[in-house]
Design an enzyme around this catalytic site. Structure first.
Site, PDB file in Angstrom:
ATOM      1  CG  ASP A   1       5.011  -8.534  -6.397  1.00 27.54           C
ATOM      2  OD1 ASP A   1       4.432  -9.580  -6.082  1.00 27.54           O
ATOM      3  OD2 ASP A   1       5.255  -7.614  -5.592  1.00 27.54           O
TER       4      ASP A   1
ATOM      5  CG  ASP B   1       5.007  -9.236   1.164  1.00 33.79           C
ATOM      6  OD1 ASP B   1       6.061  -9.265   0.498  1.00 33.79           O
ATOM      7  OD2 ASP B   1       3.915  -8.882   0.682  1.00 33.79           O
TER       8      ASP B   1
HETATM    9  C1  GLA Z   1       4.245  -7.265  -2.812  1.00 29.54           C
HETATM   10  C2  GLA Z   1       5.644  -7.793  -2.572  1.00 29.54           C
HETATM   11  C3  GLA Z   1       6.416  -6.793  -1.763  1.00 29.54           C
HETATM   12  C4  GLA Z   1       6.460  -5.480  -2.468  1.00 29.54           C
HETATM   13  C5  GLA Z   1       5.050  -4.985  -2.765  1.00 29.54           C
HETATM   14  C6  GLA Z   1       5.064  -3.771  -3.643  1.00 29.54           C
HETATM   15  O1  GLA Z   1       3.509  -7.230  -1.633  1.00 29.54           O
HETATM   16  O2  GLA Z   1       5.595  -9.033  -1.952  1.00 29.54           O
HETATM   17  O3  GLA Z   1       7.722  -7.277  -1.518  1.00 29.54           O
HETATM   18  O4  GLA Z   1       7.193  -5.616  -3.658  1.00 29.54           O
HETATM   19  O5  GLA Z   1       4.285  -5.984  -3.415  1.00 29.54           O
HETATM   20  O6  GLA Z   1       3.796  -3.308  -3.919  1.00 29.54           O
END
Ligand code: GLA
Length: 738
Positions: A478, A548
């Site tokens: 990420d 997300d």
């Molecule tokens: C990002 C990712 C999510 C999750 C969060 C965790 O927003 O896109 O899927 O993994 O971080 O903090």
């Protein structure tokens, strides 16, 4: 596929199966001009198109009007500051402080295959699969060599372009702008297609007319970004999904970019793409070279859909690598929306037990397993397992998950550092920051300065140590903030302008290292959802988390925009809980499954807590994934209807390469009162073959179940009215044996 050079008229011609790209050398000064890009031509005698007979040509005989020439002539790649007032592709600052550049042809080389771009992601192919033309140009005054590279593929209509700059002078030169590609052509009333968005609504398709002046999309955020995308296409107004001309450029790069079309005074246009020049200054020492990233150019005479399928095939065959390149991915369940930071070994095992019984194949432990991270305010950089949460240790958890017959995956965010972390307390100078300024935080975190080898090594070793400690088969990498406060304690003052690009190169180096050390690992990239869903990252990871926002209806637009360029096999897509955590919308569980089926497919919910009727549906959904994923992953994708255009329904299709079957996904976004059936035209089938609706039981309203391919395409099929909002159905067509 062929590349030729006609010495008599000094024309290069690159032919793919359906396109030709022509470059000409003109005048005694050996300018490298762009002649033609489009439908395949037999003729290579195209020098007549270069307007060399028109005033004020030619500079060597008429220096009087040199700027007029430079300002109108279609260039393959431009100099700077000498009279071509359109967007330049290369600019410098010499030790004398000057910025002028002029390029002339020196030599060329045509070879089988395609060289790697050192340190950068790029398309690849064996010697028999592709050919490359390298044109070496020079600015004599600067002693700067510029090598333009063009590769074509036997099985694709794409042209991959890149540029390398070599300083042959005795003193350094600063590169202040190095774009990767330029296409000059006549402006024929084009429309420009670009992708726009924000967090939770990435890559929404936008179309606008190409007007006089400049229109661009860009990122100066240090990543390709949620907001705009390193892609642009321009098409005739009459071009549709299925027919008409379209051109496109897509950047194989994950940092700042500029993609721009400029329509000029003479009805010409210049399309350029490359690293955004803002905050970019690269010092090139004598003998040093700079490699600009690759741009993929596509021309299709078969509409927007033709362009899409060219990108999909190119990326599936010549960009994505590794163990999972051509493989079905394990159905995963990710605990992020199930638990957020509030989890421990017991909770994860409870989820895993229930999930494995339902046919889910991998548990992914998301953010919160390391340091003392119980919210997003701490511990990035402290990549040690928190055994207060992961009681019994990571190996115990992974072994227990494996005993259930499931794989195990883990979340990491290697590029970041929390101010509240042991790593930051030990090395405050490892964060990107400008000395003397309070750094700007985003999600309460700084960006690590990965341009420093010791920082890369330290973070890599911490994370690789975790991966080595247990049977971890998947990593979600990420990246949750954009760059700002550009300053590196590791770079000298005259190299601070290299920070952004060096940071991207460092990211590539780290992912390269990880994929080499763990060749069987399934890597999924992610950036606050889909802020770094780009062709650069696809070179390292065969899939990327799309957004997300996992709401089925929002995803229709997000996935349509993403699949405009990227294969369905790359789109991270999950069934999530309702009401949806991002928009609060409630959609049927089936519909969420159908929409996730267009991507990698997985779950993002607490399977122990969802309504029983939804849980009971999971075995059917996982069976559906196993039944259709080979087709979805490898087939040809067709957009049939989009609810953003028609307000009511969405429909797309995947057709097997051998046209033996097709899967149509139909989502009725809004029910429509007092309305009859809806006629849909189904493209891509074998016109002469007869197709059977294999899942006729799902379409009780349709009495006839057999149709010829051409009938389905031209006459279509009537989809019965469905009662309710957010309802979906699949139609599986299978070719009848002759
Ligand atoms: C990002 C990712 C999510 C999750 C969060 C965790 O927003 O896109 O899927 O993994 O971080 O903090």
């Amino acid at each position: 596929m062929n590349i030729t050079y006609n010495e008599q008229n000094r024309v290069f011609k690159l032919d793919t199966a359906h396109t030709s790209y022509c470059i000409g050398i003109v005048d005694e000064e050996n300018f490298v001009g762009h002649i033609y890009y489009g439908r395949k031509l037999e003729e290579d005698n195209l020098a007549y198109l270069m307007r060399t007979a028109e005033a004020p040509f030619v500079p060597s005989q008429n220096n009087r009007d040199r700027t007029s020439f430079l300002d109108t002539f279609p260039m393959e790649y431009t100099g700077n500051g000498l009279g071509d007032y359109r967007e330049s592709t290369l600019a410098v600052r010499t030790m004398g402080g000057h910025s002028g550049v002029s390029l002339s042809y020196v030599s060329h080389r045509i070879y089988d295959g395609k060289d790697e771009l050192p340190g950068l992601p790029a398309t690849f192919g064996q010697k028999a699969e592709c050919k490359t033309l390298e044109i070496t140009c020079e600015d004599q005054a600067l002693q700067l060599q510029v090598i333009l590279s063009y590769s074509i593929f036997a099985d694709s209509d794409a042209v991959a372009r890149s540029v390398r700059i070599v300083n042959q002078a005795k003193e350094p030169v600063y590169l202040t702008k190095v774009l990767s590609a330029c296409i000059d052509m006549d402006q024929e009333d084009y429309e420009m297609i670009t992708l726009h968005g924000s967090w939770a609504r990435e890559r929404i398709i936008q179309t606008r007319p190409v007007m006089k002046g400049k229109q661009s999309v860009s990122s100066v955020r240090g990543e390709s970004s949620h907001q705009e995308h390193p892609f642009m296409a321009w098409k005739k107004k009459t071009t549709t999904e299925e027919s008409g001309e379209i051109y496109a450029m897509n950047f194989v790069y994950s940092g700042n970019f500029l993609a721009q079309i400029e329509a000029d005074q003479f009805g010409s246009m210049r399309a350029v793409m490359g690293i955004h020049p803002q905050d970019f200054i690269w010092k090139l020492e004598p003998g040093g070279s700079f490699q600009a990233p690759e741009v993929i150019c596509v021309y299709s005479a078969e509409g927007i859909g033709g362009m899409t399928r060219t990108f999909h095939d190119l990326y599936r065959n010549h960009l994505i690598r590794g163990e999972y390149k051509d493989k079905k991915r394990p159905i995963l369940i990710n605990n992020w929306e199930a638990t957020y930071f509030d989890f421990d070994t017991d909770k994860l095992l409870r989820i895993a037990k229930q999930a494995s019984a339902l046919g889910i194949e991998m548990l992914v432990m998301d953010d919160g397993w390391f340091g003392y991270r119980n919210d997003d305010n701490s511990s990035l950089g402290d990549w040690q397992v928190n055994e207060n949460k992961i009681r019994g240790g990571l190996k115990y958890l992974v072994d227990e998950v494996n005993k259930l017959g499931m794989k195990f995956g883990i979340w990491v965010e290697p590029e970041m550092i929390s101010p509240d972390s042991d790593l930051y307390r030990a090395h405050p100078d490892w964060a990107i920051a400008i000395p003397g300024r309070t750094g700007s935080l985003a999600r309460n975190q700084y960006v690590l300065d990965l341009t420093r080898q010791e920082v890369r090594d330290c973070v890599y070793e911490m994370i690789a140590g975790v991966l080595r400690s247990a049977n971890i088969e998947y990593v979600k990498w990420d990246m949750n903030r954009q760059l700002s406060d550009l300053g590196s304690y590791g770079l000298p003052a005259d190299r601070q302008g290299e920070l952004l690009h060096r940071q991207v190169l460092a990211l590539y180096e780290m992912q390269d290292r990880m994929t080499k050390e763990f060749p069987n690992l399934l890597l999924e990239n992610c950036s606050g959802g889909g802020a770094r869903f780009d062709a650069g990252m696809l070179y390292y990871s065969p899939q990327i988390w799309c957004s997300d926002d996992a709401d089925a209806i929002e995803r229709l637009s997000i996935q349509a925009g993403t699949a405009l360029i990227y294969p369905l096999s790359t789109m991270g897509a999950h069934v999530s809980d309702c009401p949806n955590h991002t928009v609060g919308r409630v959609t049927p569980f089936e519909t969420r499954g159908y929409v996730a089926l267009a991507g990698t497919f997985g779950y993002e919910l607490d399977v122990t807590k969802i309504p029983e009727e939804d849980r009971n549906m999971i075995p059917q959904q996982t069976a559906m994934y196993h039944k259709y994923n080979d087709l979805v992953r490898t087939g040809d994708y067709y957009r049939i209807a989009h609810y953003a255009d028609n307000r009511y329904y969405d429909c797309y299709e995947v057709v097997a390469k051998d046209r033996s079957e097709a899967l149509i996904t139909y989502i009725q976004v809004l029910g429509r009162p007092n309305f009859h059936s809806r006629r849909l035209h189904i493209p891509g089938l074998d016109p002469q073959a007869v197709y059977v609706i294999e899942n006729a039981q799902d379409w009780p309203e349709i009495r006839q179940t057999e149709y010829r391919g051409d009938t389905l395409h031209h006459a279509g099929i009537n989809i019965p009215p469905i009662s309710g909002d957010f309802k979906g159905r699949l139609m599986h067509l299978v070719r009848k044996q002759a």
